[in-house]
Design a protein around this motif. Structure first.
Motif, PDB file in Angstrom:
ATOM      1  N   ILE A  87       8.950   8.297  -7.183  1.00 13.69           N
ATOM      2  CA  ILE A  87       7.834   8.931  -6.986  1.00 13.69           C
ATOM      3  C   ILE A  87       6.699   8.283  -6.137  1.00 13.69           C
ATOM      4  CG2 ILE A  87       5.910  10.378  -7.956  1.00 13.69           C
ATOM      5  CD1 ILE A  87       7.771  11.096  -9.929  1.00 13.69           C
ATOM      6  N   LEU A  88       6.608   6.841  -6.496  1.00  9.93           N
ATOM      7  CA  LEU A  88       5.581   6.114  -5.828  1.00  9.93           C
ATOM      8  C   LEU A  88       6.160   5.691  -4.407  1.00  9.93           C
ATOM      9  CD1 LEU A  88       4.872   3.417  -8.561  1.00  9.93           C
ATOM     10  CD2 LEU A  88       3.207   5.160  -7.546  1.00  9.93           C
ATOM     11  N   SER A  89       7.378   5.749  -4.293  1.00 10.74           N
ATOM     12  CA  SER A  89       7.836   5.480  -2.709  1.00 10.74           C
ATOM     13  C   SER A  89       7.470   6.809  -2.155  1.00 10.74           C
ATOM     14  CB  SER A  89       9.248   5.027  -3.047  1.00 10.74           C
ATOM     15  OG  SER A  89      10.042   5.932  -3.078  1.00 10.74           O
ATOM     16  N   VAL A  90       7.761   7.617  -2.607  1.00 10.29           N
ATOM     17  CA  VAL A  90       7.684   8.886  -1.609  1.00 10.29           C
ATOM     18  C   VAL A  90       5.982   9.100  -1.253  1.00 10.29           C
ATOM     19  CG1 VAL A  90       7.676  11.222  -1.564  1.00 10.29           C
ATOM     20  CG2 VAL A  90       9.710  10.064  -2.390  1.00 10.29           C
ATOM     21  N   CYS A  91       5.253   8.847  -2.522  1.00 16.69           N
ATOM     22  CA  CYS A  91       3.831   9.105  -2.282  1.00 16.69           C
ATOM     23  C   CYS A  91       3.276   8.068  -1.425  1.00 16.69           C
ATOM     24  CB  CYS A  91       3.144   8.876  -3.497  1.00 16.69           C
ATOM     25  SG  CYS A  91       3.509  10.201  -4.760  1.00 16.69           S
ATOM     26  N   GLY A  92       3.647   6.821  -1.275  1.00 16.63           N
ATOM     27  CA  GLY A  92       3.442   5.763  -0.485  1.00 16.63           C
ATOM     28  C   GLY A  92       3.534   6.166   1.045  1.00 16.63           C
ATOM     29  N   LEU A  93       4.737   6.656   1.469  1.00 13.69           N
ATOM     30  CA  LEU A  93       5.263   6.895   2.485  1.00 13.69           C
ATOM     31  C   LEU A  93       4.316   8.224   3.028  1.00 13.69           C
ATOM     32  CD1 LEU A  93       9.184   6.887   2.322  1.00 13.69           C
ATOM     33  CD2 LEU A  93       7.595   5.402   3.592  1.00 13.69           C
ATOM     34  N   THR A  94       3.903   9.028   2.178  1.00  8.25           N
ATOM     35  CA  THR A  94       2.930  10.282   2.514  1.00  8.25           C
ATOM     36  C   THR A  94       1.732   9.583   2.705  1.00  8.25           C
ATOM     37  OG1 THR A  94       4.362  11.677   0.953  1.00  8.25           O
ATOM     38  CG2 THR A  94       2.050  12.438   1.378  1.00  8.25           C
ATOM     39  N   PHE A  95       1.032   8.731   2.195  1.00  7.21           N
ATOM     40  CA  PHE A  95      -0.298   8.202   2.606  1.00  7.21           C
ATOM     41  C   PHE A  95      -0.036   7.643   3.966  1.00  7.21           C
ATOM     42  CE2 PHE A  95      -2.722   4.147   2.849  1.00  7.21           C
ATOM     43  CZ  PHE A  95      -3.953   4.683   2.597  1.00  7.21           C
ATOM     44  N   VAL A  96       0.824   6.999   4.315  1.00  4.42           N
ATOM     45  CA  VAL A  96       1.012   6.357   5.734  1.00  4.42           C
ATOM     46  C   VAL A  96       1.086   7.355   6.585  1.00  4.42           C
ATOM     47  CG1 VAL A  96       2.355   4.806   7.183  1.00  4.42           C
ATOM     48  CG2 VAL A  96       2.049   4.143   4.962  1.00  4.42           C
ATOM     49  N   CYS A  97       1.778   8.584   6.387  1.00  2.71           N
ATOM     50  CA  CYS A  97       2.063   9.669   7.456  1.00  2.71           C
ATOM     51  C   CYS A  97       0.700  10.271   7.378  1.00  2.71           C
ATOM     52  CB  CYS A  97       2.981  10.497   6.772  1.00  2.71           C
ATOM     53  SG  CYS A  97       3.295  12.120   7.976  1.00  2.71           S
ATOM     54  N   THR A 260      10.663   3.134   9.826  1.00  2.00           N
ATOM     55  CA  THR A 260      11.419   2.212   9.378  1.00  2.00           C
ATOM     56  C   THR A 260      11.315   1.827   7.744  1.00  2.00           C
ATOM     57  OG1 THR A 260      10.786   0.840  11.530  1.00  2.00           O
ATOM     58  CG2 THR A 260      11.774  -0.545   9.721  1.00  2.00           C
ATOM     59  N   ILE A 261      10.313   2.062   7.138  1.00  2.00           N
ATOM     60  CA  ILE A 261      10.229   2.007   5.803  1.00  2.00           C
ATOM     61  C   ILE A 261      11.240   3.205   5.072  1.00  2.00           C
ATOM     62  CG2 ILE A 261       8.708   2.041   3.772  1.00  2.00           C
ATOM     63  CD1 ILE A 261       6.446   0.679   5.524  1.00  2.00           C
ATOM     64  N   ALA A 262      10.847   4.224   5.662  1.00  2.00           N
ATOM     65  CA  ALA A 262      11.529   5.543   5.019  1.00  2.00           C
ATOM     66  C   ALA A 262      13.336   5.227   5.241  1.00  2.00           C
ATOM     67  CB  ALA A 262      11.180   6.677   5.583  1.00  2.00           C
ATOM     68  N   TYR A 263      13.464   4.743   6.317  1.00  2.00           N
ATOM     69  CA  TYR A 263      14.964   4.529   6.354  1.00  2.00           C
ATOM     70  C   TYR A 263      15.476   3.379   5.540  1.00  2.00           C
ATOM     71  CZ  TYR A 263      19.414   3.205   8.732  1.00  2.00           C
ATOM     72  OH  TYR A 263      20.861   2.815   9.012  1.00  2.00           O
ATOM     73  N   ARG A 264      14.756   2.636   5.172  1.00  2.00           N
ATOM     74  CA  ARG A 264      15.189   1.433   4.342  1.00  2.00           C
ATOM     75  C   ARG A 264      15.173   1.551   2.827  1.00  2.00           C
ATOM     76  NH1 ARG A 264      13.833  -4.657   6.521  1.00  2.00           N
ATOM     77  NH2 ARG A 264      15.384  -4.954   4.808  1.00  2.00           N
ATOM     78  N   TYR A 265      13.863   2.105   2.573  1.00  2.00           N
ATOM     79  CA  TYR A 265      13.577   2.183   1.136  1.00  2.00           C
ATOM     80  C   TYR A 265      13.381   3.680   0.603  1.00  2.00           C
ATOM     81  CZ  TYR A 265      12.486  -2.621   2.221  1.00  2.00           C
ATOM     82  OH  TYR A 265      12.638  -3.853   2.746  1.00  2.00           O
ATOM     83  N   ALA A 266      13.351   4.670   1.571  1.00  2.00           N
ATOM     84  CA  ALA A 266      13.107   5.861   0.905  1.00  2.00           C
ATOM     85  C   ALA A 266      14.234   6.358  -0.025  1.00  2.00           C
ATOM     86  CB  ALA A 266      12.946   6.987   1.620  1.00  2.00           C
ATOM     87  N   PRO A 267      14.004   7.041  -1.370  1.00  2.16           N
ATOM     88  CA  PRO A 267      15.005   7.194  -2.108  1.00  2.16           C
ATOM     89  C   PRO A 267      15.932   8.543  -1.506  1.00  2.16           C
ATOM     90  CG  PRO A 267      13.065   8.171  -3.026  1.00  2.16           C
ATOM     91  CD  PRO A 267      12.802   7.371  -1.918  1.00  2.16           C
ATOM     92  N   GLU A 268      17.233   8.618  -1.867  1.00  2.00           N
ATOM     93  CA  GLU A 268      18.086   9.742  -1.538  1.00  2.00           C
ATOM     94  C   GLU A 268      18.237  10.537  -2.918  1.00  2.00           C
ATOM     95  OE1 GLU A 268      19.160  12.863  -0.511  1.00  2.00           O
ATOM     96  OE2 GLU A 268      19.266  11.558   1.363  1.00  2.00           O
ATOM     97  N   THR A 269      17.495  11.705  -3.029  1.00  2.00           N
ATOM     98  CA  THR A 269      17.449  12.374  -4.325  1.00  2.00           C
ATOM     99  C   THR A 269      18.496  13.609  -4.225  1.00  2.00           C
ATOM    100  OG1 THR A 269      15.755  13.594  -3.585  1.00  2.00           O
ATOM    101  CG2 THR A 269      15.089  11.589  -4.675  1.00  2.00           C
ATOM    102  N   LYS A 270      19.267  13.800  -3.471  1.00  2.00           N
ATOM    103  CA  LYS A 270      19.897  15.044  -3.256  1.00  2.00           C
ATOM    104  C   LYS A 270      20.798  15.297  -4.424  1.00  2.00           C
ATOM    105  CE  LYS A 270      23.310  17.333  -0.432  1.00  2.00           C
ATOM    106  NZ  LYS A 270      24.186  17.466   0.912  1.00  2.00           N
TER     107      LYS A 270
END
Length: 282
Positions: A87-97, A260-270
């Motif tokens: 959740i933290l990783s997704v929220c961090g990416l959303t902040f940058v977006c 770049t960060i999303a490609y490397r560190y974003a979680p796959e939750t499918k």
């Protein structure tokens, strides 16, 4: 035996029989009343026992419901951020977006008016094209997230946004600018849809995760980024002067970094929900 004596004896016998009958009737009435009181007492006891059992069952049921819907305590809330790195990783990416979009939001009207000489109506349609793209693409983005995975959209959406930001800066006409902003909306829709689905996967697969807390944190990250973007613009203009290129460079760099960060560190939750379901059934 003379007649008067016989009559007195007969009368005494009749009185004795009557008294015996009255005594028997009284005894029967007393017995009936006693049995009635006992039956009523037993019925009251059974009713009290049934009421007590019902109240106990109701109280247990309420306690179970409170346990299921109980909000996390302060200690669990403090450990929420530590235990939910996805959740933290997704929220961090959303902040940058959101930070990138916040940088361009006040810049595009200035660019459109000063560089392209667009009217107010044209500038309004340019800004609306971004939201129109999100409205059109959200459903398709959800389909692709379910079919091909969330992480692909989390990474590919910012790639599209990076290209769109570069096209926005290089636009030489109204049509090019509105097309570039529409493409930026497509990239934003891809990312935000995948982020929302990812949070839903995480909250549904883990009962310890409060979905409300996850969505609140995600919205807070988005709002914080959108609020800080214009503040950064003010700092850029104060430091670099009224150079309209600086915000576009910053927003393009942010979206490229986000990809770049999303490609490397974003979680796959499918597969989280199916994995949690299979583990719980076993």
């Amino acid at each position: 035996m003379n007649a008067p004596c016989f009559v007195r004896k007969l009368s005494s016998a009749s009185d004795g029989s009557a008294r015996a009958a009255v005594a028997a009737a009284d005894a029967q009435t007393t017995t009936t009343m006693t049995l009635g009181r006992r039956s009523k007492t037993n019925a009251n006891k059974r009713a009290e026992e049934a009421s007590s059992s019902l109240s106990i069952a109701t109280r247990l049921h309420e306690e179970e419901e409170e346990e299921d819907h109980r909000e996390p305590s302060s200690s669990s809330s403090s450990s929420f951020l530590k235990e939910n790195k996805e959740i933290l990783s997704v929220c961090g990416l959303t902040f940058v977006c959101a930070l990138g979009h916040g940088i361009l939001a006040p810049t595009i009207p200035i660019f459109a008016q000063n560089e392209l000489g667009l009217s107010g109506a044209q500038i309004g349609s340019v800004l609306s094209s971004f939201a129109a793209a999100r409205l059109c693409v959200n459903t398709a983005a959800g389909y692709f997230a379910d079919r091909y995975g969330r992480k692909k959209l989390l990474a590919f959406g910012p790639v599209v946004t990076t290209v769109a930001n570069g096209m926005t800066f290089m636009s030489g006409s109204y049509q090019e600018l509105i097309g570039a902003r529409f493409l930026a909306g497509v990239g934003s829709s891809m990312y935000t849809t995948a982020a929302a689905v990812s949070l839903s996967d995480i909250s549904k697969s883990d009962k310890s995760v409060n979905a409300g807390n996850a969505m609140n944190l995600h919205q807070a990250a988005a709002l914080a980024g959108a609020a800080m973007g214009p503040a950064l613009i003010a700092g850029m203009y104060h430091t670099l002067g009224d150079d309209v290129r600086a915000p576009f460079i910053a927003a393009t760099a942010l979206s490229g970094t986000l990809a770049t960060i999303a490609y490397r560190y974003a979680p796959e939750t499918k597969g989280l929900i199916s994995s949690a379901t299979s583990s719980s059934s076993s």
